[in-house]
Enzyme design. Structure first.
Site, PDB file in Angstrom:
ATOM      1  N   VAL A  71       0.832  -1.205   0.000  1.00  0.00           N
ATOM      2  CA  VAL A  71       0.000   0.000   0.000  1.00  0.00           C
ATOM      3  C   VAL A  71       0.866   1.254   0.000  1.00  0.00           C
ATOM      4  O   VAL A  71       0.587   2.219  -0.724  1.00  0.00           O
ATOM      5  CB  VAL A  71      -0.972  -0.001   1.200  1.00  0.00           C
ATOM      6  CG1 VAL A  71      -1.823   1.273   1.210  1.00  0.00           C
ATOM      7  CG2 VAL A  71      -1.875  -1.231   1.142  1.00  0.00           C
ATOM      8  N   TYR A  72       1.934   1.230   0.780  1.00  0.00           N
ATOM      9  CA  TYR A  72       2.817   2.392   0.806  1.00  0.00           C
ATOM     10  C   TYR A  72       3.451   2.622  -0.566  1.00  0.00           C
ATOM     11  O   TYR A  72       3.420   3.730  -1.109  1.00  0.00           O
ATOM     12  CB  TYR A  72       3.908   2.203   1.862  1.00  0.00           C
ATOM     13  CG  TYR A  72       4.838   3.388   1.973  1.00  0.00           C
ATOM     14  CD1 TYR A  72       4.405   4.567   2.567  1.00  0.00           C
ATOM     15  CD2 TYR A  72       6.131   3.331   1.472  1.00  0.00           C
ATOM     16  CE1 TYR A  72       5.251   5.667   2.654  1.00  0.00           C
ATOM     17  CE2 TYR A  72       6.984   4.420   1.563  1.00  0.00           C
ATOM     18  CZ  TYR A  72       6.531   5.589   2.151  1.00  0.00           C
ATOM     19  OH  TYR A  72       7.366   6.679   2.228  1.00  0.00           O
ATOM     20  N   GLY A  73       4.033   1.570  -1.143  1.00  0.00           N
ATOM     21  CA  GLY A  73       4.632   1.709  -2.461  1.00  0.00           C
ATOM     22  C   GLY A  73       3.620   2.104  -3.517  1.00  0.00           C
ATOM     23  O   GLY A  73       3.897   2.925  -4.396  1.00  0.00           O
TER      24      GLY A  73
END
Length: 259
Positions: A152-154
């Site tokens: 999700v961060y990437g």
């Protein structure tokens, strides 16, 4: 006309470095963050410029709405969408609340704040939007051995890259510039707040990231990668993207046809 910049995530790290540099360059500032005492400390230390502080949480709808209203009504010269959270963990382990917080801060907030600011910038015929992402945006093809996993961060950072590139094209000829900054590991509190000790890892300073961003704007860069010496690598990525996009056909590719 006075120069006015709004910076989110301004209480530490890259956001604080942007605020310091912009104040030194004579910008009046609207600084957004969750830690009221740090915002007030900055304002007290920079009385040579106008500093309006806004304590807001961009993971909430109320926080986004409050700051978007400022973006829509203030004559911003520069908007820096810097606020961020990490929540590094595989998707199956990421609590729903943290997933929502991450997407709200790194996807929804930059989108809605940019939307709110851009109309006024177009009317005035000038303005700049800077979105702070990271080199993890380019890490999607990395194998499982590359840790930590952080889908999700990437993914949120990759969104910022694509959105910034497309928005820049939309605004061509309007006098409004868009940039996405993609640093690698930076020496800030960011990882410490996730319980990660990176003190032994070589890291760029937040001040160098800001220097790269501002110089990158002068160079006309839409994607600014402060730690990438060979800019041709970025151009190769972009050309490959366009080659794939242009290589599509309404016909089913041969490899998908039954043998």
């Amino acid at each position: 006309m006075d120069k006015l910049a709004l910076v989110t995530g301004a209480t530490s790290g890259i956001g604080r470095a942007f605020a310091e540099r912009l104040a030194a360059d004579g910008y009046d500032l609207v600084l957004v963050g969750r830690r009221k005492e740090r915002l007030e400390e900055f304002a007290a230390a920079h009385q040579d410029v106008k500093v309006h502080t806004v304590t807001a949480d961009l993971s909430t709808q109320d926080g986004v709405d409050e700051v978007a209203e400022l973006c829509a009504t203030e004559p911003l010269t520069l908007l820096v969408n810097n606020a961020g959270v990490a929540h590094y963990m595989p998707l199956a382990e990421l609590p729903a609340g943290k997933a929502s917080e991450l997407v709200n801060v790194k996807v929804l907030a930059p989108t809605l704040l940019s939307r709110a600011a851009v109309a006024g910038m177009q009317e005035r015929g000038e303005g700049t939007i800077v979105n702070v992402a990271g080199m993890i945006a380019f890490s999607g093809p990395a194998p499982h051995s590359v840790m930590p996993r952080r889908a999700v961060y990437g993914g949120s950072l990759a969104y910022l890259v694509a959105m910034s590139q497309i928005l820049s094209a939309e605004l061509e000829g309007s006098g409004v510039r868009v940039q996405v900054v993609c640093p690698g590991v930076v020496a800030t509190e960011f990882h410490e707040r996730q319980g990660m000790d990176l003190s032994a890892v070589p890291r760029m300073s937040a001040e160098d990231v800001v220097t790269a961003s501002l110089r990158g704007l002068e160079l006309g860069e839409v994607v600014c990668a402060p730690g990438v010496e060979d800019a041709g690598l970025l151009e190769a990525v972009f050309q490959a993207d366009l080659a794939v996009f242009g290589g599509q056909s309404p016909e089913l590719a041969t490899r998908y046809r039954a043998g």
